[in-house]
Design a protein around this motif. Structure first.
Motif, PDB file in Angstrom:
ATOM      1  N   MET A 221       0.830  -1.202   0.000  1.00 39.63           N
ATOM      2  CA  MET A 221       0.000   0.000   0.000  1.00 39.63           C
ATOM      3  C   MET A 221       0.866   1.254   0.000  1.00 39.63           C
ATOM      4  O   MET A 221       0.552   2.242  -0.678  1.00 39.63           O
ATOM      5  CB  MET A 221      -0.937  -0.004   1.207  1.00 39.63           C
ATOM      6  N   ARG A 222       1.944   1.224   0.749  1.00 40.11           N
ATOM      7  CA  ARG A 222       2.871   2.352   0.747  1.00 40.11           C
ATOM      8  C   ARG A 222       3.461   2.579  -0.644  1.00 40.11           C
ATOM      9  O   ARG A 222       3.583   3.716  -1.119  1.00 40.11           O
ATOM     10  CB  ARG A 222       3.992   2.111   1.753  1.00 40.11           C
ATOM     11  N   GLN A 223       3.844   1.487  -1.290  1.00 37.06           N
ATOM     12  CA  GLN A 223       4.447   1.577  -2.615  1.00 37.06           C
ATOM     13  C   GLN A 223       3.456   2.124  -3.642  1.00 37.06           C
ATOM     14  O   GLN A 223       3.797   2.986  -4.450  1.00 37.06           O
ATOM     15  CB  GLN A 223       4.930   0.193  -3.069  1.00 37.06           C
ATOM     16  N   MET A 224       2.211   1.644  -3.596  1.00 36.87           N
ATOM     17  CA  MET A 224       1.231   1.985  -4.618  1.00 36.87           C
ATOM     18  C   MET A 224       0.540   3.327  -4.379  1.00 36.87           C
ATOM     19  O   MET A 224       0.156   4.006  -5.337  1.00 36.87           O
ATOM     20  CB  MET A 224       0.176   0.878  -4.710  1.00 36.87           C
ATOM     21  N   THR A 225       0.348   3.690  -3.131  1.00 37.08           N
ATOM     22  CA  THR A 225      -0.469   4.862  -2.840  1.00 37.08           C
ATOM     23  C   THR A 225       0.237   5.926  -2.018  1.00 37.08           C
ATOM     24  O   THR A 225      -0.298   7.019  -1.843  1.00 37.08           O
ATOM     25  CB  THR A 225      -1.748   4.455  -2.078  1.00 37.08           C
ATOM     26  N   ARG A 226       1.439   5.596  -1.484  1.00 34.00           N
ATOM     27  CA  ARG A 226       2.149   6.477  -0.561  1.00 34.00           C
ATOM     28  C   ARG A 226       1.316   6.751   0.694  1.00 34.00           C
ATOM     29  O   ARG A 226       1.469   7.782   1.347  1.00 34.00           O
ATOM     30  CB  ARG A 226       2.530   7.802  -1.243  1.00 34.00           C
ATOM     31  N   MET A 227       0.435   5.833   1.002  1.00 30.64           N
ATOM     32  CA  MET A 227      -0.398   5.943   2.197  1.00 30.64           C
ATOM     33  C   MET A 227      -0.435   4.613   2.928  1.00 30.64           C
ATOM     34  O   MET A 227      -0.219   3.564   2.320  1.00 30.64           O
ATOM     35  CB  MET A 227      -1.844   6.321   1.818  1.00 30.64           C
ATOM     36  N   THR A 228      -0.745   4.666   4.209  1.00 29.86           N
ATOM     37  CA  THR A 228      -1.084   3.445   4.915  1.00 29.86           C
ATOM     38  C   THR A 228      -2.489   3.029   4.482  1.00 29.86           C
ATOM     39  O   THR A 228      -3.233   3.815   3.876  1.00 29.86           O
ATOM     40  CB  THR A 228      -1.074   3.662   6.438  1.00 29.86           C
ATOM     41  N   PHE A 229      -2.860   1.797   4.816  1.00 30.23           N
ATOM     42  CA  PHE A 229      -4.201   1.362   4.453  1.00 30.23           C
ATOM     43  C   PHE A 229      -5.259   2.213   5.163  1.00 30.23           C
ATOM     44  O   PHE A 229      -6.281   2.573   4.568  1.00 30.23           O
ATOM     45  CB  PHE A 229      -4.392  -0.119   4.799  1.00 30.23           C
ATOM     46  N   THR A 230      -5.023   2.559   6.412  1.00 34.35           N
ATOM     47  CA  THR A 230      -5.966   3.402   7.143  1.00 34.35           C
ATOM     48  C   THR A 230      -6.127   4.758   6.462  1.00 34.35           C
ATOM     49  O   THR A 230      -7.248   5.264   6.307  1.00 34.35           O
ATOM     50  CB  THR A 230      -5.492   3.606   8.594  1.00 34.35           C
ATOM     51  N   GLU A 231      -5.028   5.358   6.026  1.00 35.99           N
ATOM     52  CA  GLU A 231      -5.099   6.638   5.322  1.00 35.99           C
ATOM     53  C   GLU A 231      -5.868   6.495   4.011  1.00 35.99           C
ATOM     54  O   GLU A 231      -6.640   7.386   3.630  1.00 35.99           O
ATOM     55  CB  GLU A 231      -3.690   7.163   5.059  1.00 35.99           C
ATOM     56  N   TYR A 232      -5.659   5.373   3.323  1.00 38.04           N
ATOM     57  CA  TYR A 232      -6.345   5.128   2.058  1.00 38.04           C
ATOM     58  C   TYR A 232      -7.854   5.031   2.274  1.00 38.04           C
ATOM     59  O   TYR A 232      -8.645   5.640   1.545  1.00 38.04           O
ATOM     60  CB  TYR A 232      -5.813   3.845   1.429  1.00 38.04           C
ATOM     61  N   VAL A 233      -8.267   4.275   3.303  1.00 39.42           N
ATOM     62  CA  VAL A 233      -9.694   4.129   3.599  1.00 39.42           C
ATOM     63  C   VAL A 233     -10.285   5.473   4.024  1.00 39.42           C
ATOM     64  O   VAL A 233     -11.386   5.838   3.592  1.00 39.42           O
ATOM     65  CB  VAL A 233      -9.914   3.065   4.696  1.00 39.42           C
ATOM     66  N   ASN A 234      -9.552   6.212   4.844  1.00 39.79           N
ATOM     67  CA  ASN A 234     -10.047   7.520   5.269  1.00 39.79           C
ATOM     68  C   ASN A 234     -10.222   8.467   4.094  1.00 39.79           C
ATOM     69  O   ASN A 234     -11.182   9.236   4.028  1.00 39.79           O
ATOM     70  CB  ASN A 234      -9.105   8.138   6.301  1.00 39.79           C
ATOM     71  N   GLN A 235      -9.282   8.412   3.150  1.00 40.69           N
ATOM     72  CA  GLN A 235      -9.407   9.247   1.960  1.00 40.69           C
ATOM     73  C   GLN A 235     -10.690   8.903   1.208  1.00 40.69           C
ATOM     74  O   GLN A 235     -11.431   9.790   0.772  1.00 40.69           O
ATOM     75  CB  GLN A 235      -8.201   9.033   1.045  1.00 40.69           C
TER      76      GLN A 235
END
Length: 287
Positions: A221-235
């Motif tokens: 997730m860090r590699q693909m989105t530069r976010m943690t999974f929690t940050e991705y879900v929050n976004q």
């Protein structure tokens, strides 16, 4: 790609309008929001009565008065209204990679549009003459009935395909930085979040979905989105909350309907993502 000084590259979720094969956005008022993003859809952007930054992939320039750009799939780009302070008008049309299916290659009348879409992988900006004609048609497009929108959009693409003042913004097609396996995996994550964002999600179930260990999933997730999974879900949840607030739903309803478990946390995450409070964001769309 142009480095953003730590700003996150976001994958935008694009859903066609109801009973349509494409999406139209009208002056989405993101001028206070730095939105560096990408998506697999083709995007045609027209902005008028504005001066701002055109940042598409590695290309960086300023536009004055208006801008008209066709952006191919997966090319990172900044929202064209970022920082604009004038009373601007903006229309964005997004069409999926399967738009018209095999028609682009098998229907002679659509051949020119097919070539235009291929060239858009280098991103295309159009000059003053084309902007003067196509810009007015873009502004009228949202007010047309759906079938008329479809026909008009094809006509616009066909005219752009032969525009004499088209400029390619990149010398070579901009390819996705990810291989097909990586893109398929992040698509599974995205689809799963879209289906289940209203409940609690954790790394373990997504790791299982993607056939990775929890530790490997976190790295992925860090590699693909530069976010943690929690940050991705929050976004993702913030994007859903913004839709609800624009529909004049209450802040409380937007919070819990988009999957947040507390108002204080929702307010904190929302402000960090948008630079505004949920209440302030809603006020901007209150008639």
């Amino acid at each position: 790609m142009v480095k953003k000084g730590g700003d996150t590259l976001v994958r935008e979720e694009v859903r066609p309008d109801a009973d349509s094969s494409f999406r139209i956005l009208v002056t989405p008022h993101l001028n206070d929001f730095y939105y560096w993003h990408f998506h697999p859809e083709y995007e045609l952007v027209y902005i008028d009565r504005a001066e701002g930054t055109r940042q598409v992939g590695d290309h960086l320039s300023r536009f004055t008065g208006s801008d008209l750009v066709l952006i191919g799939p997966y090319i990172p780009h900044l929202n064209f209204d970022y920082g604009v302070r004038t009373d601007y008008r903006k229309v964005v049309v997004q069409v999926g990679p399967s738009f018209l299916g095999t028609g682009l290659t098998q229907t002679p009348e659509l051949t020119a549009i097919g070539r235009l879409f291929e060239r858009s992988r280098q991103a295309i900006a159009f000059g003053e003459a084309t902007k003067a004609v196509i810009g007015e048609r873009m502004l009228l497009l949202p007010g047309l009935p759906q079938f008329a929108q479809f026909v008009e959009l094809l006509s616009i693409f066909n005219q752009l395909a032969t525009a004499p003042d088209a400029t390619l913004l990149h010398p070579h097609p901009v390819e996705s930085p990810y291989n097909q396996r990586q893109m398929d995996r992040i698509q599974r994550v995205h689809d799963y979040v879209a289906q289940h964002y209203q409940r609690k999600l954790d790394n373990a179930e997504l790791a299982d979905l993607t056939n990775l260990t929890p530790e490997a999933f976190c790295r992925y997730m860090r590699q693909m989105t530069r976010m943690t999974f929690t940050e991705y879900v929050n976004q993702y949840r913030v994007q859903q909350a913004k839709l609800l607030l624009r529909q004049q739903r209450s802040v409380t309803e937007a919070c819990f309907s988009s999957g947040f478990e507390s108002l204080s946390y929702f307010n904190r995450v929302f402000r960090r993502a948008t630079g505004d409070s949920p209440r302030g964001f809603k006020r901007r769309f209150t008639v």
